[in-house]
Design a protein around this motif. Sequence first.
Motif, PDB file in Angstrom:
ATOM      1  N   VAL A 251       0.837  -1.197   0.003  1.00  0.00           N
ATOM      2  CA  VAL A 251       0.181  -0.119  -0.066  1.00  0.00           C
ATOM      3  C   VAL A 251       0.954   1.268  -0.164  1.00  0.00           C
ATOM      4  O   VAL A 251       0.364   2.284  -0.572  1.00  0.00           O
ATOM      5  CB  VAL A 251      -0.918   0.074   1.219  1.00  0.00           C
ATOM      6  CG1 VAL A 251      -1.763   1.351   1.154  1.00  0.00           C
ATOM      7  CG2 VAL A 251      -1.891  -1.386   1.237  1.00  0.00           C
ATOM      8  N   ASP A 252       1.863   1.223   0.666  1.00  0.00           N
ATOM      9  CA  ASP A 252       2.942   2.509   0.729  1.00  0.00           C
ATOM     10  C   ASP A 252       3.413   2.628  -0.390  1.00  0.00           C
ATOM     11  O   ASP A 252       3.884   3.785  -0.872  1.00  0.00           O
ATOM     12  CB  ASP A 252       3.887   2.074   1.828  1.00  0.00           C
ATOM     13  CG  ASP A 252       3.348   2.095   3.197  1.00  0.00           C
ATOM     14  OD1 ASP A 252       1.941   2.642   3.251  1.00  0.00           O
ATOM     15  OD2 ASP A 252       3.972   1.585   4.331  1.00  0.00           O
ATOM     16  N   GLU A 253       3.504   1.525  -1.401  1.00  0.00           N
ATOM     17  CA  GLU A 253       4.323   1.645  -2.633  1.00  0.00           C
ATOM     18  C   GLU A 253       3.363   2.116  -3.779  1.00  0.00           C
ATOM     19  O   GLU A 253       3.657   2.417  -4.840  1.00  0.00           O
ATOM     20  CB  GLU A 253       5.181   0.605  -3.005  1.00  0.00           C
ATOM     21  CG  GLU A 253       6.154  -0.070  -2.217  1.00  0.00           C
ATOM     22  CD  GLU A 253       6.596  -1.374  -2.376  1.00  0.00           C
ATOM     23  OE1 GLU A 253       5.767  -1.943  -3.173  1.00  0.00           O
ATOM     24  OE2 GLU A 253       7.686  -1.899  -1.996  1.00  0.00           O
ATOM     25  N   ARG A 254       2.116   2.263  -3.390  1.00  0.00           N
ATOM     26  CA  ARG A 254       1.209   2.398  -4.557  1.00  0.00           C
ATOM     27  C   ARG A 254       0.956   4.085  -4.561  1.00  0.00           C
ATOM     28  O   ARG A 254       1.722   5.069  -3.894  1.00  0.00           O
ATOM     29  CB  ARG A 254      -0.335   1.887  -4.212  1.00  0.00           C
ATOM     30  CG  ARG A 254      -0.235   0.338  -4.001  1.00  0.00           C
ATOM     31  CD  ARG A 254      -1.548  -0.319  -3.742  1.00  0.00           C
ATOM     32  NE  ARG A 254      -1.439  -1.676  -3.448  1.00  0.00           N
ATOM     33  CZ  ARG A 254      -2.362  -2.350  -3.142  1.00  0.00           C
ATOM     34  NH1 ARG A 254      -3.515  -1.871  -2.895  1.00  0.00           N
ATOM     35  NH2 ARG A 254      -2.147  -3.770  -3.071  1.00  0.00           N
ATOM     36  N   SER A 262     -10.326   3.858   1.545  1.00  0.00           N
ATOM     37  CA  SER A 262     -10.772   3.389   2.568  1.00  0.00           C
ATOM     38  C   SER A 262     -10.733   1.823   2.667  1.00  0.00           C
ATOM     39  O   SER A 262     -10.471   1.179   3.641  1.00  0.00           O
ATOM     40  CB  SER A 262     -12.137   3.745   3.057  1.00  0.00           C
ATOM     41  OG  SER A 262     -13.146   3.291   1.908  1.00  0.00           O
ATOM     42  N   HIS A 263     -10.712   1.236   1.668  1.00  0.00           N
ATOM     43  CA  HIS A 263     -10.810  -0.192   1.353  1.00  0.00           C
ATOM     44  C   HIS A 263     -10.096  -0.708   0.262  1.00  0.00           C
ATOM     45  O   HIS A 263     -10.485  -1.073  -0.960  1.00  0.00           O
ATOM     46  CB  HIS A 263     -12.214  -0.755   1.316  1.00  0.00           C
ATOM     47  CG  HIS A 263     -12.974  -0.621   2.427  1.00  0.00           C
ATOM     48  ND1 HIS A 263     -13.683   0.524   2.615  1.00  0.00           N
ATOM     49  CD2 HIS A 263     -13.398  -1.499   3.630  1.00  0.00           C
ATOM     50  CE1 HIS A 263     -14.322   0.465   3.806  1.00  0.00           C
ATOM     51  NE2 HIS A 263     -14.367  -0.508   4.551  1.00  0.00           N
ATOM     52  N   PRO A 264      -8.613  -0.547   0.454  1.00  0.00           N
ATOM     53  CA  PRO A 264      -7.821  -0.744  -0.829  1.00  0.00           C
ATOM     54  C   PRO A 264      -7.709  -2.127  -1.082  1.00  0.00           C
ATOM     55  O   PRO A 264      -7.982  -3.066   0.214  1.00  0.00           O
ATOM     56  CB  PRO A 264      -6.459  -0.139  -0.480  1.00  0.00           C
ATOM     57  CG  PRO A 264      -6.320  -0.122   1.008  1.00  0.00           C
ATOM     58  CD  PRO A 264      -8.097  -0.039   1.484  1.00  0.00           C
ATOM     59  N   PRO A 296      12.480   1.794  -6.875  1.00  0.00           N
ATOM     60  CA  PRO A 296      12.719   2.818  -6.286  1.00  0.00           C
ATOM     61  C   PRO A 296      11.380   3.470  -6.590  1.00  0.00           C
ATOM     62  O   PRO A 296      10.639   3.575  -7.566  1.00  0.00           O
ATOM     63  CB  PRO A 296      13.757   3.324  -7.137  1.00  0.00           C
ATOM     64  CG  PRO A 296      14.424   2.264  -8.175  1.00  0.00           C
ATOM     65  CD  PRO A 296      13.370   1.257  -7.869  1.00  0.00           C
ATOM     66  N   LYS A 297      11.274   4.474  -5.500  1.00  0.00           N
ATOM     67  CA  LYS A 297      10.046   5.170  -5.283  1.00  0.00           C
ATOM     68  C   LYS A 297       9.923   6.241  -6.322  1.00  0.00           C
ATOM     69  O   LYS A 297       8.857   6.955  -6.629  1.00  0.00           O
ATOM     70  CB  LYS A 297       9.640   5.821  -4.049  1.00  0.00           C
ATOM     71  CG  LYS A 297       9.264   4.927  -3.200  1.00  0.00           C
ATOM     72  CD  LYS A 297       9.161   5.540  -1.539  1.00  0.00           C
ATOM     73  CE  LYS A 297       8.820   4.429  -0.643  1.00  0.00           C
ATOM     74  NZ  LYS A 297       8.504   5.200   0.712  1.00  0.00           N
ATOM     75  N   GLU A 298      11.061   6.810  -7.209  1.00  0.00           N
ATOM     76  CA  GLU A 298      11.381   7.837  -7.994  1.00  0.00           C
ATOM     77  C   GLU A 298      10.468   7.368  -9.339  1.00  0.00           C
ATOM     78  O   GLU A 298      10.303   8.039  -9.762  1.00  0.00           O
ATOM     79  CB  GLU A 298      12.665   8.001  -8.120  1.00  0.00           C
ATOM     80  CG  GLU A 298      13.113   8.913  -7.036  1.00  0.00           C
ATOM     81  CD  GLU A 298      13.574   7.999  -5.915  1.00  0.00           C
ATOM     82  OE1 GLU A 298      14.039   8.514  -4.988  1.00  0.00           O
ATOM     83  OE2 GLU A 298      13.528   6.669  -6.354  1.00  0.00           O
ATOM     84  N   THR A 299      10.619   5.903  -9.398  1.00  0.00           N
ATOM     85  CA  THR A 299      10.267   5.502 -10.900  1.00  0.00           C
ATOM     86  C   THR A 299       8.723   5.279 -10.706  1.00  0.00           C
ATOM     87  O   THR A 299       7.918   5.176 -11.878  1.00  0.00           O
ATOM     88  CB  THR A 299      10.718   4.316 -11.184  1.00  0.00           C
ATOM     89  OG1 THR A 299      10.530   3.376 -10.293  1.00  0.00           O
ATOM     90  CG2 THR A 299      12.336   4.275 -11.340  1.00  0.00           C
ATOM     91  N   LEU A 300       7.851   5.352  -9.631  1.00  0.00           N
ATOM     92  CA  LEU A 300       6.516   5.280  -9.527  1.00  0.00           C
ATOM     93  C   LEU A 300       5.781   6.819  -9.771  1.00  0.00           C
ATOM     94  O   LEU A 300       6.270   7.560  -9.146  1.00  0.00           O
ATOM     95  CB  LEU A 300       6.180   4.735  -8.104  1.00  0.00           C
ATOM     96  CG  LEU A 300       6.567   3.458  -7.919  1.00  0.00           C
ATOM     97  CD1 LEU A 300       6.408   3.151  -6.512  1.00  0.00           C
ATOM     98  CD2 LEU A 300       6.192   2.440  -8.975  1.00  0.00           C
ATOM     99  N   ARG A 301       4.872   6.722 -10.310  1.00  0.00           N
ATOM    100  CA  ARG A 301       4.204   8.011 -10.677  1.00  0.00           C
ATOM    101  C   ARG A 301       2.834   7.962  -9.861  1.00  0.00           C
ATOM    102  O   ARG A 301       1.911   7.207  -9.901  1.00  0.00           O
ATOM    103  CB  ARG A 301       3.600   8.132 -12.101  1.00  0.00           C
ATOM    104  CG  ARG A 301       4.730   7.973 -13.267  1.00  0.00           C
ATOM    105  CD  ARG A 301       4.233   8.168 -14.568  1.00  0.00           C
ATOM    106  NE  ARG A 301       3.488   9.073 -14.770  1.00  0.00           N
ATOM    107  CZ  ARG A 301       2.893   9.654 -15.860  1.00  0.00           C
ATOM    108  NH1 ARG A 301       2.780   8.670 -16.953  1.00  0.00           N
ATOM    109  NH2 ARG A 301       2.135  10.689 -16.148  1.00  0.00           N
TER     110      ARG A 301
END
Length: 598
Positions: A251-254, A262-264, A296-301
Amino acid sequence: MTSPILSPTSSNGPEAPPQACSRCSNGCHRCYWTGLKGATAADYDPTGWRARYDAGEIGPKLSWTARHLDAVDHATTTAITADPAGGYRRRPGGRRIAARLVTELTASGFLTHPDPAGLITATDDGRKASLLLHTAGPTALLTTAEQATRARRIHRKHQSSSADHQQQLTFPCLPKGDHSRVLAARAAAWHREYARKATISRAEAEACRARAEAEHTVEQAAHKAHRNAEQEEDIHRSLHGCGRCPDTWTVDERCGVCRSASHPSPHRPADTTQNTPALAGTQTRAPAAAPVEPAPKETLREEAAPPLAAHRPMTAIEGLPDSVTISPLNLRADAYAVMCLPCGGGGAFTTVDTVRNGAWSKADAYLAAKHHADDHARRTEAVLNRPLWEQQAHALGWSTAQASTMHDAERGHLHHDGTVFYRMDPHDPRAKGRAVARTRIHSLIAAGLLQRDGRHVTPTPDGTTALRAWHAVRPEPALRETTLLPPLTGGQEEARRVSARTELDEFVATQVAQARRGRPEQLELFPHEEPAPVPPPARRPRRAPRPPITDRFPEQTHITVTVPADFLPTNFPTTPAAEIRATLTRQTRTRPTPNPTH
């Protein structure tokens, strides 16, 4: 005993009371009205009384003159002959009858149209009208001046009506006559046709309105369905996330939408087992794969809330300049911002307008941006062209009337009906306005500022530019109007004149060169000789100044003149001497002695 007879001027019965007779000494009404006193039936004929009443009431309303009555009487007794040349005569080769009289009486239904033999006779209405006017007397007829005054007043009052309607008002037909019934039937037929067309137009309008309502209902339904789908999508995104992030991510990476849901969807680790080719007859267990490191989080939009419009990258839109653009305010694209670079100082875009109109927001924002860009272009053009406009406006030399004429032509209010130029009345387009001077229009056309397109008079491109420069600069108009107007400075007409002048000069030069080469002897017939120099006029020698009289006569203080005695008049006082000495005392100029003042 005399019988009571009605007075010819009475219209309401007998004026005198009934008189007694031999049968009735007291003069009863029964005896009086039954004719027992010897009165004839003609004395109490109601038909004759009605004829006199109609003659007094209807006769003056026909607006006839004695010439009209004479023409109808002649057509009643002897037919009027139509001349092949277009005129009318009492008989073939006889005295003429005014064509205007015959035309007016024919249009009102009192005379017939010429038959194949060219004869015109009086109709039933004409004979009845003639009888009424003969009965009414000459007081029911108008003079020529009175008839002309009445026609002029009717034309002035009903100048917006048709010519046929003005003719009917000037020379009405006979009331309750044959022609009046024909006009009534024609009017009824016109009203029926108008009612039929109105019914068809009303049905077409109703069908168009129903079609428009159906299209509007379909559009509203589609818009409502789209809005409901967007609302459901928003609800789903707020509950379960965007749906594009894979479940293998934590969830933190999304993205931000999934993190705030509320309900991922739950996290499902990726399958780390991999199948490798085994040897024949053996099975080996695949070694445990190394743990998968998160990307890496930089590659996530992250799909978070859209940034402010001023911080988004601006893109050029077709039809708009690079300095003006539009940008959506949310992900649903139901609100747009109009961005302008010059209004923000040139460093960054700034919001100049916001449009919120649902599915039509983008189109409305585009129109708003277009208008904003056009406003910038007009102001920039005004600043850049101000020196040229000042030069053009001061060189035009228009008067106030010429500037007003150009303004009316730009608005489309200047027309030409084949005879005169007139200015259309904006409050009543059906009526003609005030006439415009022909010389003024022709001078503007000659200057290349106006042009005639049929019955419309419109400004040329030079005229539009000149009028814009005139309104921008507002120079002082000329006190006196001139018909020789110059063309627009730097305009098409001026370029055309310069080109024509250049072509003419080239043509003349070519012709002269050809004449010099072909026939040089003709050029020597009138050789060009330089004029001889004119010598300057000789100046007269200046005479030396004469010395003053005191230097010429230094020792004389008086001058004596001797005059013969016979030279003087007889009454001239003389002295006893034979010669008269006239002494002229010359006062010498002396310096005045100053007197002391006390």
